[in-house]
Design an enzyme around this catalytic site. Structure first.
Site, mmCIF file in Angstrom:
data_model
loop_
_atom_site.group_PDB
_atom_site.id
_atom_site.type_symbol
_atom_site.label_atom_id
_atom_site.label_comp_id
_atom_site.label_asym_id
_atom_site.label_seq_id
_atom_site.Cartn_x
_atom_site.Cartn_y
_atom_site.Cartn_z
ATOM 1 N N ASP A 64 0.837 -1.195 0.000
ATOM 2 C CA ASP A 64 0.000 0.000 0.000
ATOM 3 C C ASP A 64 0.877 1.251 0.000
ATOM 4 O O ASP A 64 2.025 1.211 0.454
ATOM 5 C CB ASP A 64 -0.904 0.023 1.232
ATOM 6 C CG ASP A 64 -1.929 -1.092 1.232
ATOM 7 O OD1 ASP A 64 -2.320 -1.525 0.141
ATOM 8 O OD2 ASP A 64 -2.340 -1.515 2.339
ATOM 9 N N TYR A 91 6.151 -8.465 8.710
ATOM 10 C CA TYR A 91 5.810 -7.049 8.794
ATOM 11 C C TYR A 91 5.987 -6.540 10.214
ATOM 12 O O TYR A 91 5.902 -7.309 11.187
ATOM 13 C CB TYR A 91 4.337 -6.820 8.414
ATOM 14 C CG TYR A 91 3.956 -7.122 7.001
ATOM 15 C CD1 TYR A 91 4.142 -6.174 5.992
ATOM 16 C CD2 TYR A 91 3.363 -8.341 6.665
ATOM 17 C CE1 TYR A 91 3.767 -6.439 4.687
ATOM 18 C CE2 TYR A 91 2.980 -8.618 5.361
ATOM 19 C CZ TYR A 91 3.184 -7.662 4.375
ATOM 20 O OH TYR A 91 2.806 -7.931 3.085
ATOM 21 N N ASP A 105 -7.051 2.125 7.346
ATOM 22 C CA ASP A 105 -5.780 2.739 7.695
ATOM 23 C C ASP A 105 -5.973 4.239 7.906
ATOM 24 O O ASP A 105 -7.094 4.764 7.783
ATOM 25 C CB ASP A 105 -4.695 2.441 6.649
ATOM 26 C CG ASP A 105 -4.997 3.032 5.278
ATOM 27 O OD1 ASP A 105 -5.827 3.960 5.172
ATOM 28 O OD2 ASP A 105 -4.405 2.552 4.286
ATOM 29 N N ARG A 199 -4.147 -4.479 7.182
ATOM 30 C CA ARG A 199 -5.225 -3.557 7.549
ATOM 31 C C ARG A 199 -6.427 -4.314 8.096
ATOM 32 O O ARG A 199 -7.055 -3.893 9.072
ATOM 33 C CB ARG A 199 -5.628 -2.721 6.330
ATOM 34 C CG ARG A 199 -4.612 -1.644 5.960
ATOM 35 C CD ARG A 199 -5.053 -0.892 4.731
ATOM 36 N NE ARG A 199 -4.981 -1.697 3.521
ATOM 37 C CZ ARG A 199 -5.761 -1.544 2.453
ATOM 38 N NH1 ARG A 199 -6.717 -0.623 2.459
ATOM 39 N NH2 ARG A 199 -5.601 -2.287 1.384
#
Length: 253
Positions: A64, A91, A105, A199
């Site tokens: 993203d 992540y 987000d 997300r």
């Protein structure tokens, strides 16, 4: 003939560090433009290259715009190998509790608010096991999921109702660790299978806490076997979008 040969002048796979604020396509285009221009000059081609004559390039595992970190790129024949790097990803995920957004987000509009007074470190740790192993999650509407030939984010941006709901999908969370907790913020380390939406994970954690949450930061620290330490930088010392050709040639060798 010389210009057309630039499409396969480089072949292989390497990684770059995608900065936050760039789309994955921004990063890919920047690399393609930089490498193609350097190859053009080295080959003595005087005319400006057409798009079809530039280095063939693709990326594996879209990040993203908000996200930063490891982005795998394939050039030439390496484009066919990109799928090999999607099986395991790590992540670092930053979450804010108390608010849900339409994009899940911090770039979206706030849709719901809830109290965070009851959320403590112990409460948060107690619900994390339900998000480990194989779980079911629904991708965000602001995603590249294809629905009847159109991306889900196209419907969302145009305010058009989806022709059908986004289908839940099975993903595998191999590890989920809490690194930091400060009142309404938390930092997680996640190791997961390909296709997992951080997300959605954050949104689901917020609801499991009896509140809401959205993602405020994301860094991909590993993709496949590639880590941050192996990534090439996309911006030079003068702040220009540039990737040195000789450096890429050495990495591909």
């Amino acid at each position: 003939m010389a210009s057309r040969s630039l499409r396969h002048a480089l072949n292989g796979v390497f990684s770059v560090y995608k900065p936050s604020g760039w789309t994955s396509r921004d990063a890919t285009d920047a690399v393609q433009n930089s490498l193609s221009e350097q190859l053009r000059i080295r080959a003595g081609i005087t005319k400006k290259l057409k798009q079809r004559d530039r280095v063939k390039i693709g990326h594996g595992g879209t990040l993203d715009p908000l996200a930063e970190g490891v982005l795998i790129l394939g050039v030439g024949s390496g484009c066919k190998k990109l799928h090999e790097f999607l099986h395991c990803t790590k992540y670092e995920v930053l979450a804010k509790f108390g608010q849900a957004t339409d994009s899940y987000d911090s770039e979206g509009m706030v849709t719901h608010t809830g109290s965070t007074d009851h959320i403590t470190k112990d409460v948060l740790l107690s619900i994390l096991p339900q998000f480990q192993g194989e779980i079911t999650q629904v991708p965000p509407i602001y995603s590249a999921i294809s629905i009847q030939g159109r991306r889900a984010y196209d419907y969302a941006r145009q305010g058009v109702p989806l022709p059908r709901p986004i289908e839940p999908r099975k993903v595998n969370i191999l590890a989920l660790d809490l690194l930091e907790f400060q009142r309404d913020h938390a930092l997680f380390r996640v190791e997961c299978s390909g296709g997992t939406y951080m997300r959605s994970l954050v949104d689901d954690i917020g609801r499991a806490l009896g509140s809401y949450a959205h993602m405020t930061g994301l860094k991909r620290t590993r993709q496949g076997a590639v880590t941050l330490h192996e990534c090439l930088q996309l911006v030079d010392g003068q702040g220009r979008r540039h990737l040195d050709l000789e450096t890429v040639v050495r990495v591909l060798a």
